[in-house]
Enzyme design. Sequence first.
Site, PDB file in Angstrom:
ATOM      1  N   CYS A 227       0.834  -1.215   0.000  1.00  0.00           N
ATOM      2  CA  CYS A 227       0.000   0.000   0.000  1.00  0.00           C
ATOM      3  C   CYS A 227       0.867   1.263   0.000  1.00  0.00           C
ATOM      4  O   CYS A 227       1.562   1.543   0.979  1.00  0.00           O
ATOM      5  CB  CYS A 227      -0.912  -0.038   1.228  1.00  0.00           C
TER       6      CYS A 227
ATOM      7  N   CYS B 132      -0.092   3.852   2.720  1.00  0.00           N
ATOM      8  CA  CYS B 132       0.353   3.367   4.037  1.00  0.00           C
ATOM      9  C   CYS B 132       1.815   3.746   4.263  1.00  0.00           C
ATOM     10  O   CYS B 132       2.209   4.141   5.364  1.00  0.00           O
ATOM     11  CB  CYS B 132       0.205   1.850   4.133  1.00  0.00           C
TER      12      CYS B 132
END
Length: 179
Positions: free
Chosen positions: A104, A107
């Site tokens: 991600c 993230c």
Amino acid sequence: MAAYTCTSRPPISIRSEMRIASSPTGSFSTRQMFSVLPESSGLRTRVSLSSLSKNSRVSRLRRGVICEAQDTATGIPVVNDSTWDSLVLKADEPVFVDFWAPWCGPCKMIDPIVNELAQKYAGQFKFYKLNTDESPATPGQYGVRSIPTIMIFVNGEKKDTIIGAVSKDTLATSINKFL
């Protein structure tokens, strides 16, 4: 149906002899047939790990990347499905949980912000990271549909949810509500 044998080697890596079935009579030049294709040695769809380790540029890059062991790089402890109850729901302090995954991008963007906040609020808040790929049951139970998702728990109860890569001020405001 006539079959023609191509004996000259085309510029891309195809067998030197191939049989082409065709109904018209006559001949064609393999150079003309393949001249519209770009020069190429073909696509490699698989790369062996041994060839990656021999490439010094790739191995240099691989050494600096830590995905699965993000807790080692950041210092924030990991929580998973089996430790969720004891670490989050039964905690004495408010708990900040970062739901993330190694692949991600957002993230990775908020990771330094979360680390900074973990240092700033140490002793007032407990900070944990939960890898949604390794522990899918807990995110499903709490309705996590996208990552990064931040949840704040107080006395075992979910009090706040922040979805997406947000600013440090937004996260700090959410934390300050529960101090």
